[in-house]
Scaffold this motif. Structure first.
Motif, mmCIF file in Angstrom:
data_model
loop_
_atom_site.group_PDB
_atom_site.id
_atom_site.type_symbol
_atom_site.label_atom_id
_atom_site.label_comp_id
_atom_site.label_asym_id
_atom_site.label_seq_id
_atom_site.Cartn_x
_atom_site.Cartn_y
_atom_site.Cartn_z
ATOM 1 N N LYS A 1 46.025 9.630 8.641
ATOM 2 C CA LYS A 1 44.873 9.530 7.962
ATOM 3 C C LYS A 1 44.194 8.037 7.747
ATOM 4 C CE LYS A 1 46.015 10.474 3.181
ATOM 5 N NZ LYS A 1 46.008 11.161 2.112
ATOM 6 N N CYS A 2 43.144 8.000 7.585
ATOM 7 C CA CYS A 2 42.717 6.445 7.439
ATOM 8 C C CYS A 2 43.026 6.231 6.062
ATOM 9 C CB CYS A 2 40.950 6.435 7.597
ATOM 10 S SG CYS A 2 40.469 4.786 7.168
ATOM 11 N N PHE A 3 43.475 4.831 6.049
ATOM 12 C CA PHE A 3 43.875 4.326 4.807
ATOM 13 C C PHE A 3 43.163 4.131 3.754
ATOM 14 C CE2 PHE A 3 48.184 2.278 6.517
ATOM 15 C CZ PHE A 3 48.660 3.407 6.669
ATOM 16 N N GLU A 4 41.708 4.096 4.182
ATOM 17 C CA GLU A 4 40.542 3.675 3.209
ATOM 18 C C GLU A 4 39.805 4.805 2.891
ATOM 19 O OE1 GLU A 4 41.437 1.551 5.767
ATOM 20 O OE2 GLU A 4 41.915 -0.060 4.387
ATOM 21 N N CYS A 5 39.320 5.654 3.804
ATOM 22 C CA CYS A 5 38.632 6.906 3.594
ATOM 23 C C CYS A 5 39.395 8.219 3.779
ATOM 24 C CB CYS A 5 37.305 6.943 4.654
ATOM 25 S SG CYS A 5 37.654 6.985 6.355
ATOM 26 N N GLY A 6 40.308 8.326 4.200
ATOM 27 C CA GLY A 6 41.174 9.621 4.300
ATOM 28 C C GLY A 6 40.776 10.513 5.581
ATOM 29 N N GLY B 1 50.789 -1.994 11.667
ATOM 30 C CA GLY B 1 50.950 -0.552 11.293
ATOM 31 C C GLY B 1 49.644 -0.014 10.431
ATOM 32 N N HIS B 2 48.602 -0.852 10.275
ATOM 33 C CA HIS B 2 47.295 -0.099 9.452
ATOM 34 C C HIS B 2 46.822 0.798 10.169
ATOM 35 C CE1 HIS B 2 43.083 -0.022 8.278
ATOM 36 N NE2 HIS B 2 43.716 -0.261 7.105
ATOM 37 N N ILE B 3 46.331 2.176 9.497
ATOM 38 C CA ILE B 3 45.694 3.183 10.131
ATOM 39 C C ILE B 3 44.204 3.179 9.921
ATOM 40 C CG2 ILE B 3 45.395 5.686 10.626
ATOM 41 C CD1 ILE B 3 48.643 5.651 10.398
ATOM 42 N N GLY B 4 43.343 3.016 10.515
ATOM 43 C CA GLY B 4 41.807 3.071 10.255
ATOM 44 C C GLY B 4 41.092 4.036 11.065
ATOM 45 N N TYR C 1 38.084 -1.488 12.558
ATOM 46 C CA TYR C 1 37.399 -2.782 13.348
ATOM 47 C C TYR C 1 37.319 -3.791 12.146
ATOM 48 C CZ TYR C 1 33.924 -5.993 15.239
ATOM 49 O OH TYR C 1 33.409 -7.105 15.612
ATOM 50 N N LYS C 2 36.981 -3.318 11.002
ATOM 51 C CA LYS C 2 36.838 -4.083 9.590
ATOM 52 C C LYS C 2 38.389 -4.678 9.357
ATOM 53 C CE LYS C 2 33.282 -1.486 7.290
ATOM 54 N NZ LYS C 2 32.809 -0.730 6.101
ATOM 55 N N HIS C 3 39.456 -3.915 9.623
ATOM 56 C CA HIS C 3 40.925 -4.379 9.501
ATOM 57 C C HIS C 3 40.920 -5.654 10.457
ATOM 58 C CE1 HIS C 3 45.115 -4.689 8.899
ATOM 59 N NE2 HIS C 3 45.376 -4.660 10.245
ATOM 60 N N PHE C 4 40.502 -5.527 11.615
ATOM 61 C CA PHE C 4 40.458 -6.758 12.466
ATOM 62 C C PHE C 4 39.698 -7.853 12.224
ATOM 63 C CE2 PHE C 4 37.882 -8.727 15.840
ATOM 64 C CZ PHE C 4 38.812 -9.571 16.548
ATOM 65 N N GLU C 5 38.593 -7.664 11.695
ATOM 66 C CA GLU C 5 37.946 -8.892 10.920
ATOM 67 C C GLU C 5 38.219 -9.565 10.004
ATOM 68 O OE1 GLU C 5 34.187 -7.007 9.973
ATOM 69 O OE2 GLU C 5 33.255 -7.207 12.176
#
Length: 570
Positions: free
Chosen positions: A292-297, A309-312, A322-326
């Motif tokens: 699941k997304c680390f921020e919103c689930g 390894g961040h999942i978004g 995309y916010k993680h890339f920015e």
């Protein structure tokens, strides 16, 4: 053919020791300060002026799911046989005693000095500038074998390097938490030797049994940086790549610019389906329930960062990938459903291997000319239409669920804030009470300090007066001592004069006494005797000679005797 040189960065923990001889740079004419500024310029700018909590949050955000672990670095250096020692030892004369050749101190160590254990993370970057492999241009004298199967021992690796043993300065075997493989750094004496090794071994199988091939890259720079200095933050003119060759293999060689020999080894597929490093733990062929997304689930349209390894969620949901890339400049992300790799910098797909729609296996993605572009455009249009129609309902459900979730979280936060507010009021009361006590104590201490200062001033004045009096007394003492010495001298001289006068007076007194005694004696004599004395003739009988003596026993007898003798002479 052109490739991008790589930069290998070893991020070590704050208390981890630095490995020996790891740092290297193929760039000439740059000092260590310039290289460090180039490596940490963006990191310093991002961390400058931040508090400790903000710095920790930024570092944690760029590190992502990567975990710091133990890394074993084995260093091998070619040894030379000391032939000259035997010949030189034979020419020397034998020593008188073996004990004379013994040193005073003997240095020793325990353990294997060629093996070091550090605590950190390995980063792999590519340079944005391409370098030709055919032209005679400056590249590097260090190469890196990205992946060596764990079944290949150090002895087997030394056999592979045997033809180049004379031109190799050192070789470092780096083992981290990545299972079934390790990395090798090889430093040659010159770039020509590195080119020879690259030409001979790149794309070559390690042995006839294994299908794994030797994948070589040129290393422009190898550096060691501590985590607290921002080692996980972006680097100027560099793009971070996945360290795993399986992930690199998924991407087109024209994009990653590192691997010139691409393969689809069987051990890679096995590697993906069993145990993966923590950043790639979600790279399974089918979505799992915990993804699941680390921020919103959200559990749909998920993308995993191939760097940390961040999942978004995708850009058609909440754009967290995309916010993680920015925020981190981690360029490459892979969709969990079909393993397609997206390049955020180029804004296109860069995968070479994709999951087959029929059986889900990894297959080669091939296209030629305009057909490939048309297929990509059609695929993007179709995907956009599908996402636009399919995601509206999920968006509505998502936002409704999120509103309910936010309401629940808000209520919990309000209750927590009320409890914290109550605790804060109690703490404020306690602090005010404590402040009053401290203020009273401060006033009493200030009063005591004022009294002590007054006493100190008074004692200082008294000390000054005593010192002045002491100085005056010392001056008076000196003057009185001089006067006393003068008086003693004068008294001594006066005493000597008085002694002389006394002596003279004693003589005069004796003469006077003698005269008075004589007069008394004369008065006691008869008239006849006085007349004789007056006439100058004295007759002293023989019997009276003794009685006529003076008080001192000699005075009158002497005179009479003299006078008698004088008369007889007449």
């Amino acid at each position: 053919m052109s490739v991008s040189l790589v930069v290998i960065r070893l991020e070590i923990a704050d208390r981890s020791p630095f490995p020996r001889g790891f740092q290297y740079s193929a760039v000439e004419g740059m000092s260590e300060e310039e290289l460090r500024e180039k490596s940490l310029g963006l990191a310093k700018h991002a961390l400058s002026g931040k508090s400790e909590l903000e710095r920790a949050a930024i570092l944690h955000q760029h590190m992502g799911s990567r975990a710091v672990g133990d890394m074993v670095i084995e260093t091998y250096e070619p040894t030379e046989t000391p032939v000259s020692q035997e010949t030189s030892g034979a020419s020397q004369a034998a020593p008188d005693s073996p004990s004379k050749q013994l040193p005073e101190q003997i240095s020793f160590f325990s353990g294997n000095p060629s093996v070091e254990i550090v605590h950190g993370i390995m980063h792999l970057y590519k340079t944005n500038k391409m370098t030709s492999l055919t032209e005679d241009v400056r590249r590097s004298a260090m190469v890196c074998i990205l992946t060596v199967p764990a079944t290949m021992t150090s002895h087997d690796l030394m056999k592979l390097m045997a033809p180049f043993n004379d031109v190799m300065e050192h070789m470092k075997i780096i083992r981290d938490s990545t299972p079934n493989q390790y990395m090798v750094l090889i430093k040659f004496s010159s770039q020509a030797d590195a080119d020879s090794f690259y030409t001979a071994c790149n794309g070559r199988q390690f042995n006839s049994i294994e299908e794994a091939v030797c994948q070589l890259v040129y290393v422009e720079r190898a550096e060691v940086i501590k985590s607290e200095d921002g080692a996980s933050l972006p680097v100027m003119e560099l793009t971070e790549l996945p360290k795993c060759t399986v992930c690199l293999e998924r991407m087109d060689e024209s994009v990653n610019g590192v691997l010139t020999t691409l393969c689809n080894h069987s051990f890679h597929s096995q590697f993906e389906r069993t145990t993966l490093p923590s950043p790639k733990r979600c790279l399974t062929l089918e979505p799992v329930e915990e993804n699941k997304c680390f921020e919103c689930g959200v559990q749909e349209n998920l993308w995993i960062c191939l760097i940390c390894g961040h999942i978004g969620c995708g850009r058609y949901v909440s754009r967290h990938a995309y916010k993680h890339f920015e925020e981190t400049q981690h360029t490459y992300a892979m969709q969990l459903t079909n393993h397609r790799v997206w390049d955020y910098a180029g804004d296109n797909y860069v995968h070479r291997l994709v999951a087959s729609k029929t059986d889900g296996k990894m297959v080669q993605f091939e296209c030629e000319g305009d057909t490939c572009q048309d297929e990509k455009i059609d695929a993007l249009q179709l995907e956009y239409s599908y996402l636009l129609t399919s995601q509206l309902e999920s968006q509505r459900i998502y936002w409704e669920n999120k509103i309910v979730h936010l309401e629940k979280e808000t209520a919990d936060e309000i209750n927590n804030m009320k409890a914290k507010f109550k605790e804060t009021l109690e703490r404020c009361d306690n602090l005010e009470q404590r402040f009053g006590e401290i203020s009273k104590e401060k006033q009493s201490l200030e009063k005591k300090c004022t009294q002590l200062n007054g006493r100190v001033l008074k004692l200082s004045q008294e000390l000054k007066e005593e010192q002045e009096m002491n100085r005056c007394l010392r001056a008076n003492q000196t003057q009185l001592q001089a006067q006393l010495a003068e008086e003693e001298r004068k008294g001594k001289e006066s005493g000597e004069r008085k002694d002389v006068v006394i002596t003279e007076l004693q003589e005069q007194l004796r003469d006077v006494m003698f005269y008075l005694e004589t007069q008394q004696k004369i008065e006691q004599l008869s008239s006849e005797a006085r007349s004789e004395i007056q006439e100058g003739h004295i007759n002293i009988p023989a019997g009276q000679a003794d009685g006529a003596l003076g008080p001192d026993g000699a005075g009158p007898s002497s005179g009479r005797g003299r006078r008698g003798r004088g008369r007889k002479r007449k």
